[in-house]
Motif scaffolding. Structure first.
Motif, short mmCIF file in Angstrom:
data_model
loop_
_atom_site.label_atom_id
_atom_site.label_comp_id
_atom_site.label_asym_id
_atom_site.label_seq_id
_atom_site.Cartn_x
_atom_site.Cartn_y
_atom_site.Cartn_z
N GLN A 23 47.18 24.60 37.89
CA GLN A 23 46.83 23.40 38.43
C GLN A 23 45.53 22.67 38.14
O GLN A 23 44.41 23.29 38.32
N PRO A 24 45.33 21.45 37.83
CA PRO A 24 44.01 20.81 37.56
C PRO A 24 43.25 20.84 38.97
O PRO A 24 43.69 20.83 39.99
N GLY A 25 41.92 21.28 38.77
CA GLY A 25 41.03 21.46 39.85
C GLY A 25 41.26 22.61 40.86
O GLY A 25 40.56 22.98 41.95
N VAL A 26 42.14 23.59 40.41
CA VAL A 26 42.47 24.72 41.19
C VAL A 26 41.96 26.04 40.30
O VAL A 26 42.44 26.09 39.29
N PRO A 27 40.98 26.88 40.65
CA PRO A 27 40.71 27.85 39.75
C PRO A 27 41.67 28.73 39.62
O PRO A 27 42.55 29.03 40.58
N ASP A 28 41.61 29.56 38.54
CA ASP A 28 42.77 30.72 38.09
C ASP A 28 41.97 31.94 37.88
O ASP A 28 40.76 31.92 37.38
N GLU A 29 42.23 33.14 38.11
CA GLU A 29 41.79 34.47 38.23
C GLU A 29 41.73 34.71 36.65
O GLU A 29 40.97 35.51 36.24
N MET A 30 42.89 34.57 36.01
CA MET A 30 43.08 34.98 34.59
C MET A 30 42.50 33.84 33.28
O MET A 30 41.79 34.20 32.73
N PRO A 93 48.67 43.21 38.41
CA PRO A 93 47.41 43.18 38.96
C PRO A 93 46.75 41.89 38.99
O PRO A 93 46.72 41.19 38.06
N VAL A 94 45.74 41.77 39.96
CA VAL A 94 44.48 40.90 39.71
C VAL A 94 43.36 41.59 39.32
O VAL A 94 43.02 42.65 39.80
N VAL A 95 42.95 40.95 38.28
CA VAL A 95 41.72 41.85 37.65
C VAL A 95 40.40 41.03 37.80
O VAL A 95 40.52 39.90 37.66
N LEU A 96 39.43 41.86 38.10
CA LEU A 96 38.23 41.04 38.50
C LEU A 96 37.13 42.02 37.70
O LEU A 96 37.26 43.21 37.90
N HIS A 97 35.86 41.63 37.30
CA HIS A 97 34.68 42.27 37.15
C HIS A 97 33.81 42.87 38.06
O HIS A 97 33.72 42.43 39.13
N GLU A 98 33.32 44.17 37.65
CA GLU A 98 32.72 44.90 38.61
C GLU A 98 31.48 44.12 39.33
O GLU A 98 31.02 44.00 40.20
N ALA A 99 30.90 43.31 38.39
CA ALA A 99 29.81 42.36 38.74
C ALA A 99 29.99 41.57 39.79
O ALA A 99 29.26 41.29 40.77
N GLU A 100 31.22 40.71 39.55
CA GLU A 100 31.66 39.98 40.63
C GLU A 100 31.91 40.68 41.95
O GLU A 100 31.70 40.18 42.98
N TRP A 101 32.68 41.79 41.62
CA TRP A 101 32.84 42.58 42.67
C TRP A 101 31.61 43.03 43.68
O TRP A 101 31.77 43.05 44.84
N ARG A 102 30.77 43.28 43.05
CA ARG A 102 29.51 43.80 43.57
C ARG A 102 28.96 42.70 44.51
O ARG A 102 28.22 42.68 45.75
N MET A 464 36.02 49.43 49.44
CA MET A 464 36.71 49.96 48.63
C MET A 464 36.80 49.26 47.11
O MET A 464 36.79 47.94 47.24
N PRO A 465 36.79 49.66 45.95
CA PRO A 465 36.56 48.92 44.61
C PRO A 465 38.06 48.58 44.30
O PRO A 465 38.80 48.95 43.34
N GLY A 466 38.65 47.80 45.09
CA GLY A 466 40.10 47.19 44.86
C GLY A 466 40.43 46.76 46.25
O GLY A 466 39.74 46.50 47.19
N GLY A 467 41.88 46.70 46.64
CA GLY A 467 42.48 46.23 47.59
C GLY A 467 43.83 45.71 47.50
O GLY A 467 44.38 46.38 46.45
N PHE A 468 44.45 44.71 48.05
CA PHE A 468 45.44 44.00 47.55
C PHE A 468 45.50 42.76 47.92
O PHE A 468 44.73 42.11 48.58
N SER A 489 49.95 42.39 45.14
CA SER A 489 49.42 42.96 43.78
C SER A 489 48.34 43.95 44.01
O SER A 489 47.73 43.72 44.95
N ASP A 490 48.42 44.95 43.36
CA ASP A 490 47.26 45.91 43.10
C ASP A 490 45.89 44.66 42.63
O ASP A 490 46.07 43.68 42.27
N VAL A 491 44.77 45.39 42.97
CA VAL A 491 43.48 44.57 42.69
C VAL A 491 42.65 45.78 41.69
O VAL A 491 42.44 46.92 42.30
N TRP A 492 42.47 45.38 40.62
CA TRP A 492 41.73 46.24 39.71
C TRP A 492 40.24 45.63 39.38
O TRP A 492 39.76 44.48 39.17
N VAL A 493 39.38 46.46 39.74
CA VAL A 493 37.75 46.17 39.39
C VAL A 493 37.51 46.96 38.18
O VAL A 493 37.55 48.22 38.27
N VAL A 494 37.17 46.29 37.04
CA VAL A 494 36.79 46.79 35.93
C VAL A 494 35.47 46.84 35.80
O VAL A 494 34.62 45.84 35.76
#
Length: 799
Positions: A23-30, A93-102, A464-468, A489-494
């Protein structure tokens, strides 16, 4: 791999992404704001894009089947029926980078420390209220503020040791805290199950990608729990029991961490110490990971109506002899209105602004805040100030987007605000980021929030390097849309660097053996005993009902059918029912007893028992009398044998096994004695001896030993006196005596000696009678003696 924050074009063949439009104006994880795909998603999307829709569906079905086989179910909070539903996994899963996770971790570690400081003050010096930084009436009238805990310092030094946060990404791309879950936060076990399920869906990705593992987090937490014990005594998991909506998770975590799962009834305050009622006697315990709301923990000093807690538990904590994780009274930190004060409290207590702020929150008990809420109510969610849950998760009246909902939904909003100001809190309506959900052969964006977990370890807070992820069932991007259900969903920290494989088993840091590690709680022993009895009773009834239906189509005597109906009636079975309800009741009782001790059965055994129950109830509705019913009983017997075989092959020969087998043997021997008493009596109808051999599953063995000749003597010899036949009374009398002897070695006193003597007397008296001395009256007496023995055993070791 691309540098952090880089994006990539869509992979070739991306049929899953056709029509994927955030949606316009709504951030997307992918999808990044410029329309490109965030590079951490590339391996996942590439693999899925190379699969046909049928292959994708098959892989996802494999993950769902894993969860079903593992007994992972969902009970909706507040559902009075207690019905279970399939775990609603979104396989993507939801995928996030390790730097953002930190960065997220940095903000939540700060917040965890702040909440612990607030708890220390509220149950200690109370300076925050004295200095006017917290309104007194917000705490004093709060049901989660437990007055008996004031002045009690946790033995471990900290109020909080394991917490969770619900977070979401807003339109500006920043993460916000939506809720603090600190009393008895749930979900860590489900996060682990989600990870195992996605691992089964994407095994190659898990091996090749740099996805952070979860086992190290649980290892560090368990190590911390072990360190809290004053004398090396094992920590336990305290659960409210199988009626809790998250009980399956409690059982899973206890099994995974190698900790006993305990209910309030398993515990007793004795001599100022907390002890576990076990079959070995009372054993001390001084660390509990609490998974029940604190207020129900002690009916003496907290909620007097509680039937879940342990009387006197607070007094043990007060004396410094028990560490509770988390401390009783922590629930006050979940109060919705407290969020309005945390930004200022952070500056006062830590000298820092919150690095990860919560949603803008206003407590309406203050004039200026009330005025602001009245002016902007159309952009807010307004509900009970002292609630620990979002208002739409309660039965209370609340306002959403300028409209009242709930019991007083037809009232005037402004008047409601003014009249109930002290009891109301308003939160900014948040627009949440979206993440892909697989639907109708492709991806669609759906709003989501993350539940993340932090544990205090020997090196401080660790996340936890993940979650749901909780994903909305609708496209409404506001936080309130989460009430509509949806999926998880599972959460992957890459990571950009290789990730070491970790398991709890291969860590090289195993807990030293404890004398108490195998102690069996008395309540668990009771349930194991009845699982043994009810599963054996179910099997016996299946065999009896099958025998009856087989004979409906055969030329047998009316006297035999009458006797068989009478024998079935003894168990409450109505033969006129194609699939008697009494059989279903016996099986349901077995499942109910087993559900109380989920942590005692492996995944396959539990899945076999659940499959048997589901199949039995499903097939019972269309079963017809006669040959059809006989065939159905045979199918159910094979399923019963599957469960028994899995338990026999996989359960350690411990006290758990002993009680299970004692229940099974007592039931089988008693049932066989009563059946033989009927079919070998002088008035027994013709065909009764063949019936006993059939029900005793000994047709082939009888033919081998006695050719084709059936007599009263051959039947009693085989089904009563043969110590090598696992269907005979003598065989199980021996099992019973050996089982009680093992118990007496662990718990020797006059009563156990008397129990062993009674069992020995029954066995020796039975053997002394021999084939010719076992009259119908003697067999009835054996059945009665075994039931008396069962009562004695329960009295001594369980009650």
């Amino acid at each position: 791999m691309s540098p952090t924050g880089a994006h990539t074009a869509f992979p070739d063949g991306g049929h899953l992404l056709e029509g994927y439009q955030p949606q316009p104006g709504v951030p997307d994880e992918m999808i990044a704001p410029d329309g490109s795909m965030r590079y951490v998603w590339a391996p996942l999307v590439t693999q899925l894009s190379m699969m046909t829709p049928e292959e994708v569906e098959g892989a996802f079905a494999h993950g769902h089947q894993h969860l079903a086989n593992s007994g992972v179910f969902f009970r909706h909070y507040g559902d009075p029926s207690g019905a279970v539903r399939d775990w609603p996994l979104n396989p993507v899963p939801v995928v996030l980078h390790e730097a953002e996770w930190r960065k997220i971790e940095e903000g939540l570690v700060q917040r965890a420390g702040l909440l612990d400081l607030v708890a220390q003050d509220l149950y200690g010096e109370n300076r925050l209220i004295a200095e006017g930084k917290l309104p007194a009436r917000l705490i004093a009238s709060n049901p989660e503020w437990l007055r008996p805990m004031v002045g009690i310092k946790p033995r471990g030094g900290h109020f909080l040791n394991f917490i969770a946060f619900e977070i979401g990404r807003g339109p500006d791309g920043r993460w916000w805290v939506l809720e603090d879950r600190v009393d008895a936060p749930s979900g860590a076990g489900f996060a682990l199950e989600n990870r195992i399920a996605t691992n089964s869906i994407f095994p190659q990705l898990h091996r090749a990608s740099r996805i952070r593992r979860l086992a190290g987090f649980f290892e560090a937490f368990r190590s911390m729990l072990d360190g809290l014990s004053a004398d090396g005594t094992q920590a336990g998991v305290l659960t409210p029991g199988p009626n809790a909506d998250t009980y399956d998770e409690h059982a899973y975590l206890a099994r995974y961490l190698g900790m006993p799962l305990l209910e309030g009834e398993d515990l007793l305050v004795d001599g100022g110490e907390l002890k576990v009622r076990t079959v070995d006697g009372l054993l001390p315990i001084n660390v509990l990971w609490r998974r029940m709301d604190g207020i129900w923990s002690d009916p003496l000093e907290l909620a007097s109506e509680s039937q879940l807690g342990t009387p006197g538990l607070v007094s043990v904590i007060r004396q410094g002899k028990l560490t509770m994780v988390n401390a009783l009274g922590s629930g006050v930190l979940e109060t919705q209105a407290l969020m309005a004060f945390l930004p200022q409290l952070s500056r006062s207590l830590t000298g820092e602004a919150l690095k990860l702020p919560n949603l803008a929150t206003w407590w309406c008990g203050q004039p200026s805040e009330l005025a602001h809420v009245r002016a902007h109510a159309d952009r807010m969610l307004i509900g009970p100030a002292l609630s620990t849950r979002m208002p739409y998760e309660t039965d209370a009246t609340y306002a959403l987007g300028g409209r009242l909902r709930g019991p007083d939904h037809g009232g005037d909003l402004d008047r409601w605000l003014v009249e109930n100001a002290d009891g109301l809190v308003a939160k900014e309506l948040a627009t949440l980021s979206t993440t892909p959900v697989y639907q109708a052969g492709g991806f669609v964006p759906r709003p989501m929030s993350l539940r993340v977990f932090l544990a205090r370890t020997e090196n401080g807070w660790q996340m936890m390097p993940g979650g749901f992820a909780r994903i909305s069932g609708s496209s409404d991007p506001t936080a309130v849309s989460m009430r509509n259900g949806g999926t998880v969903s599972d959460v992957w920290v890459v990571s950009d660097t290789p990730v070491a494989a970790q398991t709890l088993i291969a860590s090289g840091n195993m807990r030293p053996a404890s004398a108490h590690i195998n102690a069996l709680p008395a309540q668990a022993a009771d349930n194991l005993f009845w699982v043994g009895r009810y599963t054996e009773r179910t099997e016996h009834l299946l065999r009896m009902v099958r025998a009856y239906n087989i004979r409906l189509d055969e030329p047998v005597s009316k006297a035999l059918m009458k006797q068989l109906r009478k024998q079935l009636a003894f168990y409450g079975v109505k033969p006129a029912q194609p699939f008697p309800k009494a059989v279903l009741a016996a099986l349901d009782s077995a499942v109910n007893a087993a559900s109380q001790i989920r942590d005692r059965f492996n995944v396959d055994a539990w899945a076999a028992l659940m499959d048997m129950q589901k199949s039995t109830h499903r097939i019972s509705r269309r079963t017809k009398r006669g040959a059809d019913a006989a065939s159905v009983m045979s199918v159910m017997l094979r399923k019963s044998a599957g469960f028994s075989g899995l338990v026999h092959d996989n359960m350690a020969r411990s006290s758990s096994w002993n009680f299970l087998m004692l229940g099974r043997s007592l039931e089988r021997a008693s049932n066989m004695a009563s059946l033989l008493a009927v079919v070998t009596s002088k008035k027994a109808p013709e065909g009764g001896l063949d019936l006993a051999i059939e029900v005793g599953d000994s047709i082939i063995l009888h033919h081998q030993k006695y050719a084709l000749f059936t007599s009263r003597e051959s039947v009693i010899d085989l089904l009563a006196c043969d110590p090598t036949n696992p269907r005979s009374i003598a065989f199980h009398l021996d099992v019973i005596c050996k089982g009680i002897q093992r118990l007496s070695q662990l718990h020797s006193d006059q009563r156990t000696d008397e129990l062993l003597q009674k069992a020995t007397d029954i066995r020796e008296g039975f053997a002394a009678r021999g084939v010719m001395g076992l009259s119908s009256k003697a067999l009835w007496q054996v059945s009665s003696d075994l039931l008396d023995l069962s009562t004695m055993l329960n009295t001594i070791f369980i009650h």
